[in-house]
Design an enzyme around this catalytic site. Structure first.
Site, short mmCIF file in Angstrom:
data_model
loop_
_atom_site.label_atom_id
_atom_site.label_comp_id
_atom_site.label_asym_id
_atom_site.label_seq_id
_atom_site.Cartn_x
_atom_site.Cartn_y
_atom_site.Cartn_z
N CYS A 1 47.64 37.75 -16.11
CA CYS A 1 47.06 38.87 -15.37
C CYS A 1 47.40 40.20 -16.05
CB CYS A 1 47.56 38.88 -13.93
SG CYS A 1 46.77 40.15 -12.91
N CYS B 1 51.63 44.64 -10.97
CA CYS B 1 52.20 44.55 -9.62
C CYS B 1 53.65 44.07 -9.71
CB CYS B 1 51.38 43.60 -8.77
SG CYS B 1 49.62 44.00 -8.68
N CYS C 1 54.92 40.49 -8.47
CA CYS C 1 54.20 39.28 -8.88
C CYS C 1 54.76 38.66 -10.15
CB CYS C 1 52.72 39.60 -9.06
SG CYS C 1 51.73 38.15 -9.46
N CYS D 1 42.28 27.71 0.08
CA CYS D 1 42.36 29.04 -0.53
C CYS D 1 42.36 28.91 -2.04
CB CYS D 1 43.62 29.76 -0.06
SG CYS D 1 43.74 29.93 1.73
N CYS E 1 38.33 30.07 1.31
CA CYS E 1 38.71 31.47 1.15
C CYS E 1 38.96 31.71 -0.33
CB CYS E 1 39.97 31.79 1.96
SG CYS E 1 40.53 33.51 1.82
N CYS F 1 40.22 38.55 4.83
CA CYS F 1 41.61 38.11 4.93
C CYS F 1 42.42 39.13 4.14
CB CYS F 1 41.78 36.71 4.35
SG CYS F 1 43.50 36.16 4.24
N ARG G 1 49.16 34.89 9.95
CA ARG G 1 49.70 33.75 9.21
C ARG G 1 51.07 34.08 8.62
NH1 ARG G 1 45.59 32.89 7.43
NH2 ARG G 1 45.40 33.81 5.38
#
Length: 343
Positions: free
Chosen positions: A77, A81, A84, A121, A153, A213, A283
């Site tokens: 990626c 962030c 992460c 997901c 999702c 979501c 959740r």
């Protein structure tokens, strides 16, 4: 009790219950009340959870929805962030691979169905999906939905209007894109995109007619006010599902030294999110095993869904332990649509 009186009330058993009663009467929880819940003394924890359960039970009964995460593309990626393990600034030893082939994505869907999950997901690590990744999703989603009793999702990063519409057209039910924290604090955890970029993606998803979501992560160094601001923003956006994560401090990430959360604070956060977003799916997500520890079952008094199995790059507890926890608490796993259902 009127909400304006509650704002100035000191926390007590009566005021927590009155907050729940006021919320059920249609009065939105205020920021002051939300802060009072987060900052309530630990000896009030059971009273706080009782108030959250009153609202949760009204809208969702004793139903629990199960979600299954598939890390369809790992690492690689370009974003920075800080939380992460898959970001460009992380040195954590995580698997790195491009989007998986159809057979592996289908095998994961089969496992999700066997675990009685409601939603599959499909997640990739990326700033946003490239054309190859979009086509892979467009090809596999109709097959998953045709073969298994699953909602899908997709979590693909930042999306433009056309990409959001393509996801809708191929059968995706919902898109996940977390706001992660408050607008004020966001620049402290990421510099390669902004909080506004994330909100814009949510707007594109909503315009395409998809469910939203979106949730966040607690424990990154934010203030109580930031946590409340995130809960309030999600209410304003009107997301259907809110995953609440508790930071797992992973060696090799910029946030690896952040302090450990306490089980009681995590539970208060769940209770606060429930009262702020009374009829939204809530959740308990990443970090629940690490931070809630032996108090995990109490989280179901506020939340009505959990992930079953592992997370993206960290392990969850065995599915059998989740099933037993749900049963021991007197709850029932269901795939039925429950949003807005009273009990």
């Amino acid at each position: 009790m009127p909400s304006e009186t509650l704002e100035n009330a000191s926390p007590s058993t009566a005021s927590y219950d009155a907050m729940a009663q006021s919320v059920l009467a249609g009065n939105p929880l205020t920021s002051e009340q939300a802060l009072a819940i987060l900052r309530s003394p630990d000896e009030d924890l059971l009273d706080v959870m009782a108030a959250a359960f009153r609202v949760r039970r009204h809208h969702f009964g004793r139903a629990v929805q199960l979600y299954f995460l598939m890390n369809a593309k790992s690492g690689l990626c370009p974003e920075d962030c800080g939380y992460c393990s898959q970001s460009k600034v992380s040195t954590a030893p995580v698997p790195k691979y491009n989007i998986l082939q159809r057979d592996k994505l289908m095998a994961a869907a089969e496992l999700a169905a066997k675990r009685n999950a409601k939603t599959y997901c499909l997640v990739i690590s990326a700033r946003g999906p490239n054309e190859r990744e979009m086509k892979a999703v467009e090809e596999v989603v109709p097959e998953i939905k045709a073969k298994y009793d699953l909602k899908v999702c997709a979590c693909l990063g930042l999306l433009d209007e056309t990409q959001a519409q393509r996801l809708k057209d191929c059968g995706v039910d919902r898109v996940n894109h977390n706001v992660n924290t408050s607008e004020r604090f966001y620049e402290q955890i990421c510099s390669t995109h902004t909080h506004a970029d994330r909100v814009q993606t949510l707007q594109h998803v909503r315009n395409a007619g998809l469910e939203l979501c979106s949730g966040g992560i607690i424990g990154m160094g934010e203030t109580d006010e930031d946590v409340v601001a995130m809960a309030m923003e999600l209410r304003e956006i009107g997301v259907e599902s809110i995953p609440l994560n508790f930071l797992t401090s992973i060696d090799g990430t910029p946030l690896q030294q952040k302090k450990q959360l306490t089980p009681s604070y995590c539970l208060k956060a769940l209770a606060m999110f429930r009262l702020v977003n009374p009829d939204r799916e809530l959740r308990i997500s990443g970090g629940r095993e690490l931070h809630l520890r032996s108090l995990q079952p109490l989280g179901l008094y506020a939340a009505n869904s959990i992930f079953v199995g592992d997370y993206l790059t960290t392990e969850g507890q065995a599915p059998e332990a989740d099933y037993q926890m749900v049963e021991d608490m007197g709850f029932t796993v269901t795939k039925e649509e429950e949003v807005g259902a009273s009990c």
